[in-house]
Design an enzyme around this catalytic site. Structure first.
Site, short mmCIF file in Angstrom:
data_model
loop_
_atom_site.label_atom_id
_atom_site.label_comp_id
_atom_site.label_asym_id
_atom_site.label_seq_id
_atom_site.Cartn_x
_atom_site.Cartn_y
_atom_site.Cartn_z
N LYS A 17 0.82 -1.22 0.00
CA LYS A 17 0.00 0.00 0.00
C LYS A 17 0.85 1.27 0.00
CE LYS A 17 -0.80 0.04 5.01
NZ LYS A 17 0.06 1.20 5.25
N THR A 18 1.99 1.24 0.71
CA THR A 18 2.85 2.43 0.71
C THR A 18 3.39 2.68 -0.69
OG1 THR A 18 3.48 1.97 3.00
CG2 THR A 18 4.85 3.52 1.79
N ASP A 206 -3.60 7.47 4.70
CA ASP A 206 -3.10 6.10 4.90
C ASP A 206 -3.66 5.54 6.21
OD1 ASP A 206 -1.69 3.81 4.41
OD2 ASP A 206 0.23 4.60 5.12
N GLU A 207 -3.71 4.21 6.33
CA GLU A 207 -4.20 3.54 7.55
C GLU A 207 -5.57 4.09 7.96
OE1 GLU A 207 -2.78 0.99 8.50
OE2 GLU A 207 -0.61 1.12 8.32
N GLN A 237 -7.37 -4.82 9.92
CA GLN A 237 -6.23 -4.39 10.73
C GLN A 237 -6.59 -3.20 11.62
OE1 GLN A 237 -2.22 -4.80 8.75
NE2 GLN A 237 -3.49 -4.82 6.92
N ARG A 596 2.68 -10.14 10.35
CA ARG A 596 3.99 -9.49 10.41
C ARG A 596 5.08 -10.47 9.97
NH1 ARG A 596 2.30 -5.32 9.41
NH2 ARG A 596 0.37 -6.49 9.25
#
Length: 725
Positions: A17-18, A206-207, A237, A596
């Site tokens: 996504k980044t 973002d997020e 998330q 992770r």
């Protein structure tokens, strides 16, 4: 390439996504010829913002420094520096951290005549924070408490009213205020809102699953008539409801923006197929989500290993020995491994295992650099120089080091300054000037207090004259010497070299900041320091094992991950048992931890765990039962590798009881004396030490104390029998 109109990108873990956000920015500038000045990208941590800026520059976007890429709080802080007068803030306002807030909450409780013993200040602070995240002032909270018959909220509203007044008198804001005041400014001032619409034609968030009501409202207000808002996030998330994040923001985005296009990023570039299959099977049990499939093209990878230890010490021992075996047999460095847990108290057994086995480790989420006592002392002086109305930091600076200015003197001084309708710091300077001119003290102070206050005032007048002439790093060095901080540390501290090294590091940080931002001033430096979080300074290290909570692990990745404490009452936490929404968040938290891991994943539990000063049997986490058996391998002895110790899945003994609140066991009674950060305390075994952290945990408190020799211990207050010195 979808650049116009509202866009929701549902991005699974490890889906890049980044990369998507940064390439979208590059596409806007390079292909659509959008001015970088017209683009804003906001996220939640300084670390994420720094990575975003670095990647944009790596894509050789022209004039990349004109793009705003930072946190919500940094965006709002910048807005309020320029336009804050519209909501009653001078541009030199101070940002109070959690400890400053708590001190002010306690003052407000005294003014509101609310008893601290019956109403913990941290609980009041939490209620006020939740109200602010909902854009509710003290009047709004009072009205809601009456409508709902909520006595605690009614008390909090009374405290909130005085808290607002104390913040206003100090020209200060807390973290929640940065968002709330920015929303207020944009709602009430059409000119300012239109100014931002002219400035920012494209907004990216973002997020997005972590936004609260205030942040969502802010994003909507910043979106201009073209509605060029792009939000990136993953409902699976969303793990920060305790910070007032609202998962409904991302779930209802399409309702608020009917024209929105939705694009899902489902290809995972991080984890092995077995890890992804397991994560997907777990999260499928949640109802509040946007269904998506995590796709993976490469190999299945190593088995996901489950290990069931007898106690938490054996659990930690298994982790340590496995880390050593991976290094020995497969050349996997300890720095490639992370151990994740639900609560900080779980790190104790892990630390002891690492020490016993000779494994170098670090804990993410210990005492933050900017929260260390010596750094806070220096920051107090700088904050007063920057904002003369800052009474909270003045109270810390005026008697650090001790100058013979007691609480009574400070109270008399404050009362007199209020009567004169001047800031307390202005009163201090008037007293210094009176003494310099041989005049009697203008305030009702005793002779010794007059001299002590005047000398402090003389020091601050000198520093005030120099603050705009010297670089910040030079100002700090001079201040440490002139104020007597260095001499005090070397004279009284049991570990003076470490504290002085921290101050030297602070000077270095200031110098680095000056080189990065040649036009920076004290206001910008203090703002940056105030907005730093635990994980912002995380750096990889080859030989160091990472110990970290599941919440702090969001945004990180590791080749090898151990998740410990998969037990009912711990993960999921006992506080989530009464609410399906909270239970789903615990499942999302476990999902975040699992995703992770890149190559290897270990899930661990103990049959017995010591909690609240006693050891009790535990139940295996329901999350283990929700994972298909075909995806798991069970490890035997911790001295054997997973490949040679895979066993049949054992049947979990569900007759056992657990330590959580549902067992009917007697809960630990709340302690009488609750330490504050900075208190000197005595323990019967460890001796004398300083309290560096105190967090409420149910009816009890977890206290971190730094004892002689730098030994840090985490203690449950009701069992530690700490005595204040």
């Amino acid at each position: 390439m979808t650049t116009e109109g509202p866009l929701l990108i549902v991005a699974g873990p490890g889906s890049g996504k980044t990369r998507v956000v940064t390439h979208r920015i590059a596409y806007l500038v390079n292909e659509n010829h959008v001015s970088p000045y017209r683009i804003a990208a906001v996220t939640f941590t300084n670390r994420a913002a720094r990575e975003m800026r670095d990647r944009i520059q790596g894509l050789q976007v022209p004039d990349a420094e004109s793009i705003f890429a930072g946190t919500f709080h940094a965006f709002c802080a910048r807005m309020l520096r320029r336009y804050g007068e519209g909501v009653g803030l001078d541009s030199n306002y101070t940002i109070y951290d959690a400890e400053d807030q708590l001190g002010l909450i306690k003052q407000a409780m005294q003014l509101a005549e609310v008893d601290e013993k019956r109403n913990p200040p941290r609980a009041i602070q939490g209620t006020i924070s939740r109200a602010k995240s909902l854009l509710m002032d003290s009047v709004g909270l009072a009205r809601r408490s009456q409508d709902e018959g909520d006595y605690h909220a009614e008390l909090a509203a009374r405290v909130y009213h005085h808290y607002e007044e104390l913040l206003g008198r100090s020209n200060a804001v807390d973290f929640d205020d940065l968002l709330m005041r920015a929303v207020q400014l944009l709602q009430e001032n059409l000119d300012v809102r239109e100014d931002f619409h002219r400035r920012y034609h494209y907004l990216m968030v973002d997020e997005f699953q972590n936004t609260n009501i205030a942040q969502y409202r802010l994003a909507r207000l910043l979106t201009g008539p073209e509605q060029n808002i792009c939000v990136v996030g993953d409902p699976d998330q969303s793990i920060y409801s305790w910070r007032n994040a609202d998962i409904r923001n991302i779930l209802s985005f399409q309702e608020d923006y009917p024209e929105a296009r939705v694009i899902a990023l489902e290809q995972n570039y991080r984890s092995s197929r077995k890890i992804l299959d397991m994560a997907s099977a777990l999260i499928a049990n949640n109802g509040m989500r946007v269904p998506k499939e995590l796709k993976k093209d490469n190999a299945a990878g190593a088995d996901v290993v489950v290990h069931e230890a007898y106690t938490q010490d054996e659990e930690a021992d298994f982790v340590g020995r496995q880390v050593k075996e991976l290094a020995l047999r497969e050349n996997v460095k300890p720095g490639s491994c992370a151990v994740m847990y639900r609560i900080n108290a779980q790190s104790r057994a892990l630390e002891e295992a690492c020490l016993r086995l000779g494994i170098k480790y670090r804990i993410i989420g210990g005492i933050q650099f900017y929260r260390r006592r010596e750094i806070r002392d220096v920051m107090a002086y700088l904050c007063v120089l920057h904002n003369p109305q800052d009474d909270v930091n003045l109270a810390r600076a005026i008697n650090t080091p001790p100058r013979g200015i007691g609480d009574k003197t400070i109270q008399d001084l404050t009362r007199w300054a209020l009567g004169q309708r001047i800031p307390v710091f202005e009163g201090v300077k008037l007293i210094a000037q009176a003494r310099a001119g041989g005049l009697p003290c203008p305030a009702p102070l005793a002779a010794r207090a007059y001299t002590a206050v005047a000398r402090f005032g003389e020091l601050m007048i000198r520093m005030e004259e120099l603050k705009d002439k010297l670089p910040i790093s030079d100002l700090i060095e001079l201040l440490v010497k002139e104020a007597g901080l260095e001499a005090h540390i070397r004279r009284t501290d049991t570990n003076p070299e470490e504290r002085m090294e921290n101050i030297e590091e602070f000077v270095t940080l200031a110098a680095d900041y000056e080189s990065e931002e040649p036009e920076s001033d004290l206001a910008a430096f203090l703002e940056r320091a105030s907005l730093v979080s635990d994980v912002d300074n995380y750096e990889e290290s080859e030989d160091t094992l990472t110990l970290i909570t599941l919440h702090q692990a969001k945004g990180l990745e590791f080749p090898v991950v151990f998740i410990v404490g998969l037990e009912e009452g711990l993960l999921p936490h006992s506080r989530s048992m009464d609410s399906n929404a909270e239970l789903e968040e615990e499942r999302r938290l476990c999902y975040v931890g699992i995703t992770r891991a890149k190559e290897r994943l270990y899930l661990l539990r103990a049959f017995q765990r010591g909690m609240w000063g006693r050891t009790s049997p535990t139940l295996a986490s329901r999350f283990l039962d929700e994972i298909p058996e075909r995806l798991l391998a069970y490890a035997g002895s911790p001295t054997r590798t997973p490949s040679t110790s895979v066993a049949a899945r054992p049947s979990f003994d569900r007759s056992l009881t657990t330590w959580d609140r549902d067992t009917g066991a007697e809960e630990a009674k709340g302690p009488g004396y609750v330490p504050e950060v900075g208190d000197t305390v005595k323990h019967t075994t460890f001796g004398q030490g300083e309290v560096v952290k105190c967090e409420q945990w149910g009816n009890d408190y977890e206290v971190s104390v730094c004892f002689a020799g730098g030994e840090l211990r985490r203690l449950l207050l009701s069992y530690a029998d700490l005595q204040k010195v």
